[in-house]
Design an enzyme around this catalytic site. Structure first.
Site, PDB file in Angstrom:
ATOM      1  N   TYR A  60      35.449  49.910  61.911  1.00 18.47           N
ATOM      2  CA  TYR A  60      35.502  51.248  61.321  1.00 18.47           C
ATOM      3  C   TYR A  60      34.132  51.920  61.335  1.00 18.47           C
ATOM      4  O   TYR A  60      33.093  51.280  61.110  1.00 18.47           O
ATOM      5  CB  TYR A  60      36.001  51.181  59.875  1.00 18.47           C
ATOM      6  CG  TYR A  60      37.476  50.863  59.750  1.00 18.47           C
ATOM      7  CD1 TYR A  60      38.448  51.698  60.287  1.00 18.47           C
ATOM      8  CD2 TYR A  60      37.892  49.716  59.079  1.00 18.47           C
ATOM      9  CE1 TYR A  60      39.800  51.407  60.167  1.00 18.47           C
ATOM     10  CE2 TYR A  60      39.244  49.407  58.933  1.00 18.47           C
ATOM     11  CZ  TYR A  60      40.189  50.264  59.488  1.00 18.47           C
ATOM     12  OH  TYR A  60      41.520  49.968  59.365  1.00 18.47           O
ATOM     13  N   LYS A  73      37.105  27.959  33.249  1.00 21.62           N
ATOM     14  CA  LYS A  73      37.412  29.389  33.195  1.00 21.62           C
ATOM     15  C   LYS A  73      37.311  29.982  34.602  1.00 21.62           C
ATOM     16  O   LYS A  73      36.765  29.364  35.520  1.00 21.62           O
ATOM     17  CB  LYS A  73      36.455  30.103  32.247  1.00 21.62           C
ATOM     18  CG  LYS A  73      34.986  30.002  32.617  1.00 21.62           C
ATOM     19  CD  LYS A  73      34.104  30.710  31.615  1.00 21.62           C
ATOM     20  CE  LYS A  73      32.636  30.651  32.045  1.00 21.62           C
ATOM     21  NZ  LYS A  73      31.765  31.421  31.153  1.00 21.62           N
ATOM     22  N   MET A  98      39.750  45.007  55.247  1.00 26.24           N
ATOM     23  CA  MET A  98      40.521  44.447  54.146  1.00 26.24           C
ATOM     24  C   MET A  98      40.949  43.014  54.433  1.00 26.24           C
ATOM     25  O   MET A  98      40.866  42.143  53.554  1.00 26.24           O
ATOM     26  CB  MET A  98      41.760  45.301  53.865  1.00 26.24           C
ATOM     27  CG  MET A  98      42.632  44.748  52.732  1.00 26.24           C
ATOM     28  SD  MET A  98      44.098  45.730  52.387  1.00 26.24           S
ATOM     29  CE  MET A  98      43.368  47.170  51.612  1.00 26.24           C
ATOM     30  N   ARG A 146      24.659  38.101  23.017  1.00 23.63           N
ATOM     31  CA  ARG A 146      25.927  38.502  23.627  1.00 23.63           C
ATOM     32  C   ARG A 146      27.011  38.476  22.556  1.00 23.63           C
ATOM     33  O   ARG A 146      27.492  39.510  22.123  1.00 23.63           O
ATOM     34  CB  ARG A 146      26.265  37.587  24.813  1.00 23.63           C
ATOM     35  CG  ARG A 146      27.469  38.056  25.616  1.00 23.63           C
ATOM     36  CD  ARG A 146      27.644  37.267  26.892  1.00 23.63           C
ATOM     37  NE  ARG A 146      27.910  35.851  26.671  1.00 23.63           N
ATOM     38  CZ  ARG A 146      28.102  34.969  27.655  1.00 23.63           C
ATOM     39  NH1 ARG A 146      28.036  35.362  28.920  1.00 23.63           N
ATOM     40  NH2 ARG A 146      28.349  33.695  27.376  1.00 23.63           N
TER      41      ARG A 146
END
Length: 833
Positions: free
Chosen positions: A727, A497, A776, A597
């Site tokens: 930044y 998964k 980014m 769960r």
């Protein structure tokens, strides 16, 4: 070799011969690499992590009938082996020694020059360069890749055949008492001692002891080649009576050497070696500029001088030396293709192995082989390419692109297949449209002189320099480690998964299916659908079956996790609507044993059983399972044992109510497998451990992380004290500093929490902090005082230490770090094949 010959060699009366008239031609130590079952002899070797005897039953089922196993077996295992009808089994004290004895006998059948190579570094490169340099004059047999161990050497020597007139084998040791066995197997006539370094110093009392142990390989050689400038080697050679008596053919800077290196200088991209031999001086240019390559080339030049080659021939051949790559590489290709680059070597055996690997690669139906001429064999071209055509025809190749004059001249051998012929690599690159490649697996298999690296470069999907390298061999090693904790009858479910924890679900599932795991688990239906569309045939459990995906779950034969009455009712209705073949649809029942769960609780089991037993129910329960909440935490062991006890009781109750003892039960996860193996039941689920990560230090030392996130330095800048970076000026240089900009940011999955000197990366073996704000697409690291250059490799994580450190710095767990790596980061899959 016949069964009778082997019995005589092994000198054991502890044996069982079910087929005494049989024979074998293949020695096998790795069950994953079976190619010719009837002609195979399997050596069941025990290692620290695994025991080959566990795979005897599987190999027997696949047609193998000859086995050498340890006599130190439990009675139950011995009885199981003796029950194998028609099998030939030899029980020996030392399986590796038996393998070596077989190879030793085989070596004794040949009277040809055999070069034995040892040393701390350069063995594989020197061996491969000797093959490149002498291939036009000899039919050479050589060690595959770096097969130089106690197991690899006999497998290499077994390759010797009547067609060979020259052999080159390498031998490596890491402790005393090991070289004598390799000497008997290789029995070299020519010895090359490459160098001596620090590797494995810790296993020897002194450096001189290590040199003396390695020199044992050469005690019966006709000649020993080495560099006399290596004082550690020279002093031991001079003092060792058996070696001193050998014919020594040395190279170095002094006048006392047979071959003298007068000068070495770098000119552009070449190194020029000024060599003197028998009074003549000549310049040898090699296409490398590093010192190691210079030394490796001198070993080869000295060998060629000893063998009588003329200086102009040495100069010509050395100018064409090619670099040695060490690994098969799987890469994302253009137009959704999978590119498998195995142009490390080209012979019938390596082609067969590569084709076998491709045959089991289920991502694409269409499979293309790009093949070059073979450069050296012991048979005629007609016979050779007839064998090649037959090999290709039975391995599922749908298209052949053949490059080279010999292939073109023998195109009639490939008349029954889709084949295209080109005279040269350049002709192929210039004239063949790459738009013709789409949704297929492409194997590159070429001799080095054909420059297939140019094809690989052109066919790779173009992405940025940040990559996730996934070591598939490490993954299988991890699987095999966990297999040591479970019984042969216990099934193994692999968790793929979240794109296999970031490693890439299709590629990972393919290699695991090839290596015989029993089940896969995905989180959502679309992950299972992608696996099915890419050739995965094993059962797949879907842990989060959403109602809108029920039709695809049924269509693609996926098996949902049923955890509530609502899901049970809705899925039953969907099966009745979509499944028209009348067969029952497989499901898995999840029980809540304390994690709270998902799952049914004890009070709901009677009603659940009633619904499942309904004659009109279209469902069949394949397994009952539950989740452990804290199996890795010793402080919570009482809670974990309580969960296990509750699951055992609840699953037994449900199985009894359903009158079905064949339902599989499983509760153990990765930590559960190692800490509670007594609760393995019918199946275990391997998740994070599969990818080489464990919270248990004693387990981690046996695992290898499979994923390495790496990039390269884009730019280096000097920052004056007081200037800021990034930044919002989040980092200000307290003193004159040096920073590196690397092309990875939060869009690639790098957490912004790792900025501000929280996270660290590794450059040239030095850990450096990530500074300022993570952008980014890039970030900054402080490399003040670090020896590095633009283009140098940057490791974000690879070792368990770096990954755990990154997770702690980001305030999370390794699972999140692995699964957060963005799909835009190219995955490159490597294996030693």
């Amino acid at each position: 070799m016949t069964i009778a010959q082997l019995t005589t060699l092994l000198k054991t009366n502890d044996l069982s011969l079910g087929s005494p008239e049989a024979s074998f031609s293949v020695l096998l130590t790795d069950s994953r690499k079976l190619t010719n079952a009837p002609g195979t002899l399997f050596f069941a070797i025990r290692t620290l992590r695994n025991n080959g005897v566990k795979y005897v039953g599987e190999l027997y089922a696949r047609g193998v009938r000859n086995f050498v196993v340890s006599s130190d077996l439990e009675e139950e295992m011995r009885a199981r082996l003796l029950a194998l009808d028609g099998a030939n089994i030899w029980f020996v004290k030392d399986v590796v020694a038996a393998l070596q004895r077989v190879a030793e006998y085989h070596r004794e059948q040949f009277d040809i020059p055999v070069v034995g190579i040892t040393g701390s570094n350069g063995k594989t490169i020197v061996k491969d360069w000797i093959v490149q340099l002498l291939a036009s004059d000899h039919h050479i047999v050589a060690s595959p890749k770096s097969y130089n161990s106690q197991i690899g050497v006999p497998l290499s020597v077994w390759q010797m055949g009547p067609e060979h007139d020259f052999a080159v084998f390498e031998a490596g040791i890491s402790e005393t008492g090991k070289m004598e066995a390799l000497k008997r197997v290789i029995k070299p006539t020519i010895g090359i001692f490459t160098n001596i370094g620090q590797a494995h110093d810790e296993n020897f009392l002194t450096r001189s002891q290590k040199v003396a142990e390695k020199l044992l390989l050469f005690t019966h050689c006709e000649v020993l080649i080495y560099c006399s400038d290596h004082k550690d080697i020279q002093s031991v050679v001079s003092e060792n009576e058996s070696i001193r008596a050998l014919n020594r053919f040395t190279w170095g800077q002094s006048e006392n050497n047979n071959v003298r290196l007068l000068e070495s200088r770098v000119e552009d991209r070449d190194t020029v070696l000024v060599v003197q031999y028998q009074g003549a001086t000549f310049n040898v240019a090699i296409p490398f500029v590093d010192r190691a390559s210079m030394e490796n080339a001198m070993q080869c030049i000295t060998l060629m001088c000893y063998l009588g080659y003329a200086s102009d021939e040495i100069v010509s051949r050395c100018s064409r030396l090619q670099p040695v790559e060490m690994r098969l590489e799987m890469d994302e290709g253009i137009n959704n293709c999978l590119l498998i680059n195995d142009s490390y070597s080209l012979d019938i055996n390596s082609l067969s192995i590569a084709l076998d690997f491709v045959q089991h690669e289920k991502q694409h139906y269409r499979k293309t082989l790009i093949l070059s001429d073979f450069m050296q064999t012991g048979i005629s071209d007609g016979e050779l390419y007839a064998q090649v055509a037959q090999l290709i025809a039975c391995r599922g190749i749908t298209k052949l692109i053949a490059i080279g004059d010999a292939l073109s001249h023998n195109r009639d051998k490939f008349a029954d297949m889709n084949a295209i012929f080109f005279a040269t690599t350049e002709e192929f690159l210039h004239n063949y449209s790459f738009d013709n490649f789409e949704n297929e697996t492409i194997l590159l298999k070429g001799a080095r002189v054909f420059g297939f690296e140019n094809i690989a470069k052109a066919m790779r999907r173009k992405l940025h320099e940040t990559i996730m390298e996934v070591n598939l061999d490490a993954m299988i090693q991890n699987v095999n480690y966990y297999r040591t904790f479970i019984k042969p009858t216990t099934k193994l479910m692999a968790m793929v998964k979240a794109s296999s924890y970031g490693a890439g679900k299709v590629e990972v599932a393919n290699i695991l299916q090839f290596n015989h795991v029993d089940y896969f688990t995905v989180a959502y239906c679309d992950e299972g659908v992608e696996l099915r569309r890419n050739g995965i045939t094993l059962p797949i459990m879907v842990m989060n079956p959403e109602e809108e995906s029920f039709d695809n779950i049924i269509r693609y034969n996926l098996e949902p996790d049923i955890y509530s009455f609502r899901v049970l009712q809705r899925f039953s209705e969907a099966v009745k609507l979509y499944n028209k073949n009348g067969q029952k649809t497989a499901i898995h029942i999840e029980l809540d044993t304390g994690m709270h769960r998902l799952g049914f609780v004890t009070d709901q089991l009677h009603e659940l059983a009633r619904l499942l037993k309904d004659p009109d129910s279209p469902l069949q329960v394949k397994s009952i399972f539950s989740h452990l909440a804290c199996s890795e935490d010793p402080a919570m062991d009482d809670f974990t044992r309580g969960q296990i006890a509750r699951f055992q009781a609840d699953s037994a109750l449900l199985k009894q109510a359903l009158c079905d003892d064949g339902i599989c039960c499983h509760i153990l996860n990765s930590s559960g497998i190692t800490r509670f193996p007594e609760a393995q039941m019918d199946m275990v689920r391997l998740g994070i451990g599969l990818y080489g990560i464990s919270p248990e230090p004693q387990v981690q030392q046996h695992l290898t992380p499979v994923s390495t996130l790496k990039t390269r330095i884009s730019q280096i800048k000097d920052i004056p004290a007081g200037d800021s970076v990034g930044y919002n000026r989040r980092w200000i240089a307290e003193h004159d500093s040096r920073i590196a900009i690397i092309p990875i940011g939060y869009a690639d999955g790098l957490s912004r929490h790792l900025g501000y000197s929280n996270g660290r990366v590794e450059i040239n073996g030095v850990e450096v902090p990530i500074i300022g704000s993570v952008c980014m697409d890039m970030c900054f690291v402080d490399v003040t005082g670090v020896n590095c250059n633009e283009g140098d490799e940057v490791i974000l994580f690879g070792s368990a230490h770096l990954l755990t450190q990154m997770a702690e710095a980001a305030g999370t767990i390794p699972y999140e770090i692995l699964t957060a790596v963005s799909p835009r980061v190219k995955r490159v899959y490597v294996t030693d094949n």
